[in-house]
Design a protein around this motif. Structure first.
Motif, PDB file in Angstrom:
ATOM      1  N   VAL A   7       0.714  -0.809  -0.099  1.00 10.53           N
ATOM      2  CA  VAL A   7      -0.290  -0.309   0.103  1.00 10.53           C
ATOM      3  C   VAL A   7       0.372   1.326   0.605  1.00 10.53           C
ATOM      4  O   VAL A   7       0.814   2.247  -0.661  1.00 10.53           O
ATOM      5  N   LEU A   8       1.589   1.330   1.108  1.00 14.96           N
ATOM      6  CA  LEU A   8       2.760   2.939   0.671  1.00 14.96           C
ATOM      7  C   LEU A   8       3.644   2.712  -0.309  1.00 14.96           C
ATOM      8  O   LEU A   8       3.295   3.660  -0.974  1.00 14.96           O
ATOM      9  N   GLY A   9       3.844   2.174  -1.007  1.00 13.73           N
ATOM     10  CA  GLY A   9       4.666   1.406  -2.183  1.00 13.73           C
ATOM     11  C   GLY A   9       3.678   1.936  -3.600  1.00 13.73           C
ATOM     12  O   GLY A   9       4.035   3.142  -4.726  1.00 13.73           O
ATOM     13  N   PHE A  10       2.357   1.355  -3.432  1.00 13.76           N
ATOM     14  CA  PHE A  10       1.455   2.095  -4.268  1.00 13.76           C
ATOM     15  C   PHE A  10       1.058   3.744  -4.215  1.00 13.76           C
ATOM     16  O   PHE A  10       0.938   4.488  -5.019  1.00 13.76           O
ATOM     17  N   VAL A  11       1.321   4.542  -2.992  1.00 14.03           N
ATOM     18  CA  VAL A  11       1.270   5.911  -2.429  1.00 14.03           C
ATOM     19  C   VAL A  11       2.104   6.717  -3.290  1.00 14.03           C
ATOM     20  O   VAL A  11       2.032   7.406  -4.083  1.00 14.03           O
ATOM     21  N   ALA A  12       3.206   5.899  -3.016  1.00 19.51           N
ATOM     22  CA  ALA A  12       4.253   6.629  -3.058  1.00 19.51           C
ATOM     23  C   ALA A  12       4.550   6.320  -5.066  1.00 19.51           C
ATOM     24  O   ALA A  12       4.911   7.802  -5.188  1.00 19.51           O
ATOM     25  N   LEU A  13       3.852   5.641  -5.722  1.00 19.71           N
ATOM     26  CA  LEU A  13       4.427   5.536  -6.777  1.00 19.71           C
ATOM     27  C   LEU A  13       3.589   6.490  -7.823  1.00 19.71           C
ATOM     28  O   LEU A  13       3.422   7.208  -8.552  1.00 19.71           O
ATOM     29  N   VAL A  14       2.346   5.999  -6.869  1.00 18.43           N
ATOM     30  CA  VAL A  14       1.151   7.822  -7.352  1.00 18.43           C
ATOM     31  C   VAL A  14       1.849   9.030  -7.615  1.00 18.43           C
ATOM     32  O   VAL A  14       1.318   9.462  -8.175  1.00 18.43           O
ATOM     33  N   GLN A  15       1.690   9.137  -6.068  1.00 16.16           N
ATOM     34  CA  GLN A  15       2.215  10.645  -5.622  1.00 16.16           C
ATOM     35  C   GLN A  15       3.387  11.261  -6.476  1.00 16.16           C
ATOM     36  O   GLN A  15       3.966  12.123  -7.459  1.00 16.16           O
ATOM     37  N   GLY A  16       4.842   9.897  -6.985  1.00 16.34           N
ATOM     38  CA  GLY A  16       5.336  10.336  -7.691  1.00 16.34           C
ATOM     39  C   GLY A  16       5.302  10.465  -9.364  1.00 16.34           C
ATOM     40  O   GLY A  16       5.872  11.449  -9.818  1.00 16.34           O
ATOM     41  N   VAL A  17       4.049  10.101  -9.964  1.00 14.51           N
ATOM     42  CA  VAL A  17       4.265   9.760 -10.840  1.00 14.51           C
ATOM     43  C   VAL A  17       3.313  11.082 -11.187  1.00 14.51           C
ATOM     44  O   VAL A  17       2.615  11.942 -11.990  1.00 14.51           O
ATOM     45  N   LEU A  18       2.337  11.213 -10.251  1.00  7.30           N
ATOM     46  CA  LEU A  18       1.450  12.923 -10.639  1.00  7.30           C
ATOM     47  C   LEU A  18       2.447  14.168  -9.852  1.00  7.30           C
ATOM     48  O   LEU A  18       1.772  14.562 -10.799  1.00  7.30           O
ATOM     49  N   GLY A  19       3.216  13.850  -9.692  1.00  5.63           N
ATOM     50  CA  GLY A  19       4.337  15.029  -9.271  1.00  5.63           C
ATOM     51  C   GLY A  19       4.929  15.016 -10.800  1.00  5.63           C
ATOM     52  O   GLY A  19       4.868  16.252 -11.187  1.00  5.63           O
ATOM     53  N   LEU A  20       5.429  13.868 -11.431  1.00  7.44           N
ATOM     54  CA  LEU A  20       5.955  14.219 -13.001  1.00  7.44           C
ATOM     55  C   LEU A  20       5.020  14.860 -13.502  1.00  7.44           C
ATOM     56  O   LEU A  20       5.129  15.633 -14.841  1.00  7.44           O
ATOM     57  N   HIS A  28      -2.358  20.640 -11.847  1.00  9.65           N
ATOM     58  CA  HIS A  28      -2.410  20.815 -10.307  1.00  9.65           C
ATOM     59  C   HIS A  28      -3.006  19.129  -9.761  1.00  9.65           C
ATOM     60  O   HIS A  28      -3.913  19.214  -9.420  1.00  9.65           O
ATOM     61  N   VAL A  29      -2.694  18.300  -9.606  1.00  7.77           N
ATOM     62  CA  VAL A  29      -2.961  16.896  -9.420  1.00  7.77           C
ATOM     63  C   VAL A  29      -1.729  16.835  -8.209  1.00  7.77           C
ATOM     64  O   VAL A  29       0.048  17.583  -8.658  1.00  7.77           O
ATOM     65  N   GLY A  30      -1.266  16.133  -7.456  1.00 10.00           N
ATOM     66  CA  GLY A  30       0.015  14.922  -6.764  1.00 10.00           C
ATOM     67  C   GLY A  30       0.169  15.895  -5.439  1.00 10.00           C
ATOM     68  O   GLY A  30      -0.262  17.334  -4.903  1.00 10.00           O
ATOM     69  N   LEU A  31       0.808  15.818  -4.284  1.00  9.10           N
ATOM     70  CA  LEU A  31       0.901  16.099  -2.788  1.00  9.10           C
ATOM     71  C   LEU A  31       1.969  16.821  -2.985  1.00  9.10           C
ATOM     72  O   LEU A  31       2.275  17.732  -2.935  1.00  9.10           O
ATOM     73  N   VAL A  32       3.177  16.344  -4.438  1.00  9.22           N
ATOM     74  CA  VAL A  32       4.562  17.210  -3.920  1.00  9.22           C
ATOM     75  C   VAL A  32       4.689  18.855  -4.320  1.00  9.22           C
ATOM     76  O   VAL A  32       5.261  19.024  -4.061  1.00  9.22           O
ATOM     77  N   GLN A  33       3.466  19.335  -5.137  1.00  6.81           N
ATOM     78  CA  GLN A  33       3.735  20.114  -5.625  1.00  6.81           C
ATOM     79  C   GLN A  33       3.346  21.493  -4.329  1.00  6.81           C
ATOM     80  O   GLN A  33       3.232  22.498  -4.501  1.00  6.81           O
ATOM     81  N   ARG A  34       2.345  20.764  -3.960  1.00  8.99           N
ATOM     82  CA  ARG A  34       1.584  21.742  -2.151  1.00  8.99           C
ATOM     83  C   ARG A  34       2.613  21.512  -1.465  1.00  8.99           C
ATOM     84  O   ARG A  34       2.736  22.260   0.022  1.00  8.99           O
TER      85      ARG A  34
END
Length: 66
Positions: A7-20, A28-34
């Protein structure tokens, strides 16, 4: 423990892809930009999240099935 790592891997993967996606399309998607201190380093943080996701998936696979 295996499920938690997956689950943590999936969340990290989704947030990393959304940041890219955000960096290259300016959607304006993902948490990295915030996160304020990552303003100039968002691409590096997103790539690090994708690498972390694969490391978490590898750790989950090395766990014994419960």
């Amino acid at each position: 423990m295996k499920r938690l790592l997956e689950v943590l891997g999936f969340v990290a993967l989704v947030q990393g892809v959304l940041g890219l996606v955000h960096e290259f399309t300016h959607w304006h998607v993902g948490l990295v930009q915030r996160v304020g201190f990552l303003d100039r380093h968002a691409v590096y943080a997103s790539v690090a999240l994708v690498v972390l996701a694969f490391a978490l998936f590898a750790a989950a696979e090395s766990q014994k099935p419960s």
